[in-house]
Scaffold this active site. Sequence first.
Site, PDB file in Angstrom:
ATOM      1  N   ASP A  87       0.929  -1.335  -0.032  1.00 51.73           N
ATOM      2  CA  ASP A  87      -0.006  -0.017   0.001  1.00 51.73           C
ATOM      3  C   ASP A  87       0.708   1.211   0.032  1.00 51.73           C
ATOM      4  O   ASP A  87       0.434   2.412   0.508  1.00 51.73           O
ATOM      5  CB  ASP A  87      -1.115   0.093   1.271  1.00 51.73           C
ATOM      6  N   GLU A 146      10.892  -2.393  12.698  1.00 46.83           N
ATOM      7  CA  GLU A 146      12.012  -1.856  12.041  1.00 46.83           C
ATOM      8  C   GLU A 146      13.055  -1.658  13.150  1.00 46.83           C
ATOM      9  O   GLU A 146      14.251  -1.809  12.801  1.00 46.83           O
ATOM     10  CB  GLU A 146      11.390  -0.473  11.586  1.00 46.83           C
TER      11      GLU A 146
HETATM   12  C1  UGA Z   1       2.342  -0.570   9.380  1.00 50.84           C
HETATM   13  C2  UGA Z   1       3.651  -0.546   8.519  1.00 50.84           C
HETATM   14  O1  UGA Z   1       3.673   0.374   7.503  1.00 50.84           O
HETATM   15  C3  UGA Z   1       3.977  -1.851   8.275  1.00 50.84           C
HETATM   16  O2  UGA Z   1       5.184  -1.964   7.562  1.00 50.84           O
HETATM   17  C4  UGA Z   1       4.228  -2.728   9.675  1.00 50.84           C
HETATM   18  O3  UGA Z   1       4.613  -4.173   9.355  1.00 50.84           O
HETATM   19  C5  UGA Z   1       2.831  -2.418  10.331  1.00 50.84           C
HETATM   20  O4  UGA Z   1       2.661  -0.960  10.554  1.00 50.84           O
HETATM   21  C6  UGA Z   1       3.175  -3.066  11.793  1.00 50.84           C
HETATM   22  O5  UGA Z   1       4.166  -2.468  12.492  1.00 50.84           O
HETATM   23  O6  UGA Z   1       2.467  -4.168  12.027  1.00 50.84           O
HETATM   24  P1  UGA Z   1       0.069  -1.166   8.528  1.00 50.84           P
HETATM   25  O7  UGA Z   1      -0.537  -0.005   7.499  1.00 50.84           O
HETATM   26  O8  UGA Z   1      -0.563  -0.774   9.874  1.00 50.84           O
HETATM   27  O9  UGA Z   1       1.551  -1.113   8.484  1.00 50.84           O
HETATM   28  O10 UGA Z   1      -0.440  -2.340   7.956  1.00 50.84           O
HETATM   29  P2  UGA Z   1      -0.523  -2.959   6.527  1.00 50.84           P
HETATM   30  O11 UGA Z   1      -0.577  -2.119   5.300  1.00 50.84           O
HETATM   31  O12 UGA Z   1      -1.949  -3.722   6.619  1.00 50.84           O
HETATM   32  O13 UGA Z   1       0.205  -4.038   6.287  1.00 50.84           O
HETATM   33  C7  UGA Z   1       1.654  -4.059   6.209  1.00 50.84           C
HETATM   34  C8  UGA Z   1       2.129  -5.031   4.997  1.00 50.84           C
HETATM   35  O14 UGA Z   1       1.909  -6.327   5.322  1.00 50.84           O
HETATM   36  C9  UGA Z   1       1.378  -4.713   3.712  1.00 50.84           C
HETATM   37  O15 UGA Z   1       2.285  -4.992   2.601  1.00 50.84           O
HETATM   38  C10 UGA Z   1       0.320  -6.053   3.773  1.00 50.84           C
HETATM   39  O16 UGA Z   1      -0.124  -6.306   2.340  1.00 50.84           O
HETATM   40  C11 UGA Z   1       0.831  -6.879   4.503  1.00 50.84           C
HETATM   41  N1  UGA Z   1      -0.047  -7.589   5.485  1.00 50.84           N
HETATM   42  C12 UGA Z   1      -0.910  -7.165   6.195  1.00 50.84           C
HETATM   43  C13 UGA Z   1       0.133  -9.129   5.534  1.00 50.84           C
HETATM   44  O17 UGA Z   1       0.917  -9.578   4.731  1.00 50.84           O
HETATM   45  N2  UGA Z   1      -1.049  -9.692   6.338  1.00 50.84           N
HETATM   46  C14 UGA Z   1      -1.773  -9.274   6.797  1.00 50.84           C
HETATM   47  O18 UGA Z   1      -2.724  -9.759   7.689  1.00 50.84           O
HETATM   48  C15 UGA Z   1      -1.788  -7.860   6.817  1.00 50.84           C
HETATM   49 MN    MN Z   2       0.066   0.158   5.397  1.00 54.08          MN
END
Ligand code: UGA
Ligand code: MN
Length: 315
Positions: A167, A249
């Site tokens: 995203d 991170e």
């Molecule tokens: C934020 C940060 O941008 C992430 O890099 C970090 O891993 C996350 O917080 C965290 O600290 O847990 P956020 O916008 O809250 O991320 O989460 P998402 O954008 O929903 O997910 C991060 C990445 O993991 C995305 O590339 C998404 O596709 C992937 N993801 C998300 C999964 O592979 N599985 C899931 O169940 C949810």
């Molecule tokens: Mn995100």
Amino acid sequence: MSYLKISVMKYLLALLCIIGILAMVLTKSKSPPYEPGHIEKTVKCKSDLMERRQLPTADPRPVLYVVTPTYRRVEQVPELTRLGQTLLTVPHLVWMVVEDADACSPHVAALLDRLGIPYVHLASAMPAQYRSERYVPRGVSNRRAAMSWLRDQSPQPTGVMYFLDDDNTIDIRLLEQMRHTKKVSMFPVGLVADYLVSSPIVQEGRVTGWFDGWIVDRQFPVDMAGFAVNLSLVMASDALMPYHAGYEEDKLLRAFGITMDEIEPLANQCTEVLVWHTKTKKNQPPSLRREVASHPNSNIAALAENMERIAMATT
Ligand code: UGA
Ligand code: MN
């Protein structure tokens, strides 16, 4: 026993129950196992590196390994299409797409194959115990799987690793800059928290602190898309990203053992925003069965079928 004594005992019993429940809730939310060994299962689906999309060995530039975690949802194919078509314009780049799933999905495989970028397609589902946590460590099993893949290659790959969530939006000029990262480079990320930016503070060419809305006790309070790492650091250690939401991170960077002096500020000394945490609005997949039935002899049946194929609808 007097009536008074019985009521006091009842109150005490109720109090004990409440304390017990509170203790259970607190211990559960306090200490999940943050850094176990290799508990995630990884499926290696396809690496198109050694086949027709081989990287040109004559190109002297360091190779960029862009790691993108992804998971099945309505927005998945649009996100990967947007990001993939950006990466397509950057030579000498390998896109590592890792699905949070037990197996690789045909619609992601088809997209990767069609784009024609050198890629590695893996699947690594988040271990079930983390799904029920208050703050779910999203994308961690995926990124750990990508790092394991890189470490398992022979000969060991050289170049630079960068985590770019599905995203996110990136300006390709930043990708060219981070390609030359010697150890760890850092740069501002836009659309993050209250300041709408997360950035290192740079003074006279050196990183001296952090401009971020959520510093707390993090030594490196940076966004996932805010740094790139030379693969020599990855290969020289067994550092893992922890399953600790909010600290992924920070703890990974700490595990690499870098110092502030070693951080290379990019994006014109961290004065420009060249990558953004765009965050597409989430949608629910519609069920189109009734609509298909009410539009016979038309395109709607095939449209709904195609939408189902790319996780955009259920029928
Ligand atoms: C934020 C940060 O941008 C992430 O890099 C970090 O891993 C996350 O917080 C965290 O600290 O847990 P956020 O916008 O809250 O991320 O989460 P998402 O954008 O929903 O997910 C991060 C990445 O993991 C995305 O590339 C998404 O596709 C992937 N993801 C998300 C999964 O592979 N599985 C899931 O169940 C949810
Ligand atoms: Mn995100």
